[in-house]
Design a protein around this motif. Sequence first.
Motif, PDB file in Angstrom:
ATOM      1  N   GLN A  98       0.852  -1.186   0.000  1.00 47.41           N
ATOM      2  CA  GLN A  98       0.000   0.000   0.000  1.00 47.41           C
ATOM      3  C   GLN A  98       0.892   1.242   0.000  1.00 47.41           C
ATOM      4  N   VAL A  99       0.301   2.398  -0.352  1.00 48.78           N
ATOM      5  CA  VAL A  99       1.093   3.634  -0.308  1.00 48.78           C
ATOM      6  C   VAL A  99       1.377   4.007   1.156  1.00 48.78           C
ATOM      7  N   GLU A 100       2.359   4.883   1.344  1.00 50.58           N
ATOM      8  CA  GLU A 100       2.671   5.412   2.686  1.00 50.58           C
ATOM      9  C   GLU A 100       1.493   6.243   3.174  1.00 50.58           C
ATOM     10  N   TRP A 101       1.228   6.186   4.461  1.00 49.29           N
ATOM     11  CA  TRP A 101       0.085   6.943   4.975  1.00 49.29           C
ATOM     12  C   TRP A 101       0.308   7.375   6.418  1.00 49.29           C
ATOM     13  N   ARG A 102      -0.471   8.331   6.886  1.00 49.42           N
ATOM     14  CA  ARG A 102      -0.482   8.764   8.281  1.00 49.42           C
ATOM     15  C   ARG A 102      -1.921   9.008   8.707  1.00 49.42           C
ATOM     16  N   THR A 143       0.375  19.169  10.227  1.00 52.47           N
ATOM     17  CA  THR A 143       1.014  19.666   9.001  1.00 52.47           C
ATOM     18  C   THR A 143       2.365  18.992   8.778  1.00 52.47           C
ATOM     19  N   ALA A 144       3.129  18.857   9.863  1.00 50.36           N
ATOM     20  CA  ALA A 144       4.445  18.221   9.758  1.00 50.36           C
ATOM     21  C   ALA A 144       4.298  16.761   9.338  1.00 50.36           C
ATOM     22  N   ARG A 145       3.292  16.118   9.911  1.00 54.10           N
ATOM     23  CA  ARG A 145       3.047  14.705   9.588  1.00 54.10           C
ATOM     24  C   ARG A 145       2.717  14.541   8.097  1.00 54.10           C
ATOM     25  N   ALA A 146       1.928  15.483   7.589  1.00 56.83           N
ATOM     26  CA  ALA A 146       1.566  15.430   6.169  1.00 56.83           C
ATOM     27  C   ALA A 146       2.791  15.682   5.293  1.00 56.83           C
ATOM     28  N   THR A 147       3.575  16.674   5.696  1.00 58.97           N
ATOM     29  CA  THR A 147       4.731  17.076   4.890  1.00 58.97           C
ATOM     30  C   THR A 147       5.751  15.942   4.745  1.00 58.97           C
ATOM     31  N   LEU A 165       0.101  15.057  -2.151  1.00 55.39           N
ATOM     32  CA  LEU A 165      -0.411  14.014  -1.273  1.00 55.39           C
ATOM     33  C   LEU A 165      -1.936  14.067  -1.285  1.00 55.39           C
ATOM     34  N   PHE A 166      -2.553  13.038  -0.786  1.00 54.32           N
ATOM     35  CA  PHE A 166      -4.016  12.986  -0.717  1.00 54.32           C
ATOM     36  C   PHE A 166      -4.476  13.111   0.726  1.00 54.32           C
ATOM     37  N   VAL A 167      -5.517  13.908   0.929  1.00 58.23           N
ATOM     38  CA  VAL A 167      -6.133  14.059   2.248  1.00 58.23           C
ATOM     39  C   VAL A 167      -7.552  13.515   2.128  1.00 58.23           C
ATOM     40  N   LYS A 168      -7.893  12.569   2.996  1.00 61.56           N
ATOM     41  CA  LYS A 168      -9.211  11.930   2.883  1.00 61.56           C
ATOM     42  C   LYS A 168      -9.860  11.707   4.245  1.00 61.56           C
ATOM     43  N   ALA A 178       0.516   9.355   0.757  1.00 60.41           N
ATOM     44  CA  ALA A 178       1.487   9.704  -0.275  1.00 60.41           C
ATOM     45  C   ALA A 178       0.881   9.352  -1.621  1.00 60.41           C
ATOM     46  N   MET A 179       1.224  10.142  -2.613  1.00 60.23           N
ATOM     47  CA  MET A 179       0.769   9.788  -3.949  1.00 60.23           C
ATOM     48  C   MET A 179       1.747   8.789  -4.539  1.00 60.23           C
ATOM     49  N   THR A 180       1.237   7.978  -5.449  1.00 63.89           N
ATOM     50  CA  THR A 180       2.132   7.055  -6.153  1.00 63.89           C
ATOM     51  C   THR A 180       3.139   7.890  -6.965  1.00 63.89           C
ATOM     52  N   SER A 181       4.271   7.303  -7.339  1.00 66.47           N
ATOM     53  CA  SER A 181       5.348   8.066  -7.990  1.00 66.47           C
ATOM     54  C   SER A 181       4.931   8.678  -9.327  1.00 66.47           C
ATOM     55  N   HIS A 182       3.974   8.069 -10.012  1.00 65.81           N
ATOM     56  CA  HIS A 182       3.408   8.614 -11.243  1.00 65.81           C
ATOM     57  C   HIS A 182       1.898   8.520 -11.092  1.00 65.81           C
ATOM     58  N   LYS A 183       1.173   9.245 -11.959  1.00 65.73           N
ATOM     59  CA  LYS A 183      -0.286   9.098 -11.916  1.00 65.73           C
ATOM     60  C   LYS A 183      -0.599   7.619 -12.162  1.00 65.73           C
ATOM     61  N   PRO A 184      -1.302   6.995 -11.207  1.00 63.85           N
ATOM     62  CA  PRO A 184      -1.471   5.539 -11.338  1.00 63.85           C
ATOM     63  C   PRO A 184      -2.560   5.172 -12.337  1.00 63.85           C
ATOM     64  N   ARG A 185      -2.486   3.962 -12.854  1.00 60.89           N
ATOM     65  CA  ARG A 185      -3.613   3.374 -13.569  1.00 60.89           C
ATOM     66  C   ARG A 185      -4.509   2.829 -12.466  1.00 60.89           C
TER      67      ARG A 185
END
Length: 339
Positions: free
Chosen positions: A136-140, A155-159, A165-168, A205-212
């Motif tokens: 899975q992608v990295e997450w917090r 904010t630091a955790r997100a950075t 990055l994605f916020v959900k 975290a977003m994937t390194s490229h726009k994912p399929r």
Amino acid sequence: MKKRILLLAGGQSGEHEVSLMSARSVLAALPRDQFDVTPVVISKQGRWLPPTGTQKALETGEAPGGGDLVLHRVASAEGYDAVFPLLHGPMGEDGTIQGLLTLAGIPFVGSGVLGSAVSMDKVMTKQVLASAGIAQVEWRLALRREWRSQPEVVTARATELGFPLFVKPANLGSSVGISKVSHTDDLQAALDLAFSLDRRVILEAMTSHKPREVEVGILGNDAPVASPVGELSFDSEFYDYETKYTEGRAQMHIPARMPRDMSERVREMALQAFRALDCAGLARVDFFYVEETGELFLNEVNTMPGFTTTSMYPKLFEAAGIGYSELVTRLVTLALEER
Ligand code: ADP
Ligand code: MG
Ligand code: MG
């Protein structure tokens, strides 16, 4: 003897309308020689509408009415052989209705309390799947109280995850409340939005490229099977609400345009996740496939996926030779099956 089925639709989440659309399709498809189906629409305020109100809501998409304690209403579910809780999001897909029906002793379509609750929460899902060794992608995680009292910590955790990055919101669906954040300046608005909808927010975290984006359907209880893999393509930044529900914005490709060994991996991982989360009946398991690197990440598990005749889940099984009407019949049969 015909089985008496109660079809619950609408519900209290941001996915109320999506549920009504799915319910119209299911209602039309359940074979009447096998099932006696009664639809009940739940208003956004949580009221279980009587037959006339339900009929009107299904026709117009408007389900007014508050009040009416849900606990009094479970009595109206008595006498049914099974319930089809065709509800998405909180108060429907998250184990709450499933708990009510379990208490009432009525079989129902889909996952039980545990599978529903864990799969609805994106953080809990990630934790369980991580322990099963699923990529899975990295997450917090961030809590509303932290955001109020120590915004700099959040904010630091997100950075740490880097941008974009994605916020959900942890417990929602249909991309409601989700932001893709490309710059620190936009982080606050994204967090405010997500926290206005949920106490728990996941930063990803977003994937390194726009994912399929590839998806697979799972059908079954303790011996589940996986459908072929499907793919969604679209031009927008990400698969947001508008892209999901505006005609023509996204294209479905079945099978997914990926190497065969990769799609076999997707199906295997989806089955593994279904078991790890103790899902039952059905689930649509969604992945990010980064073509450039060959990486595959499991994104989420939807225990009550969109269910119109043109939705991904039914289309995936149609590709496997199981038509819509047969699919809903099988789901009800699985609900009645002893486990
Ligand atoms: P929902 O349950 O509301 O569908 P998702 O977690 O599936 O929420 O996110 C919705 C969409 O946002 C995804 O389909 C994808 O387009 C995009 N997205 C979410 N998380 C990521 C991520 N970590 N990397 C890339 N895209 C993402
Ligand atoms: Mg979802
Ligand atoms: Mg999704």
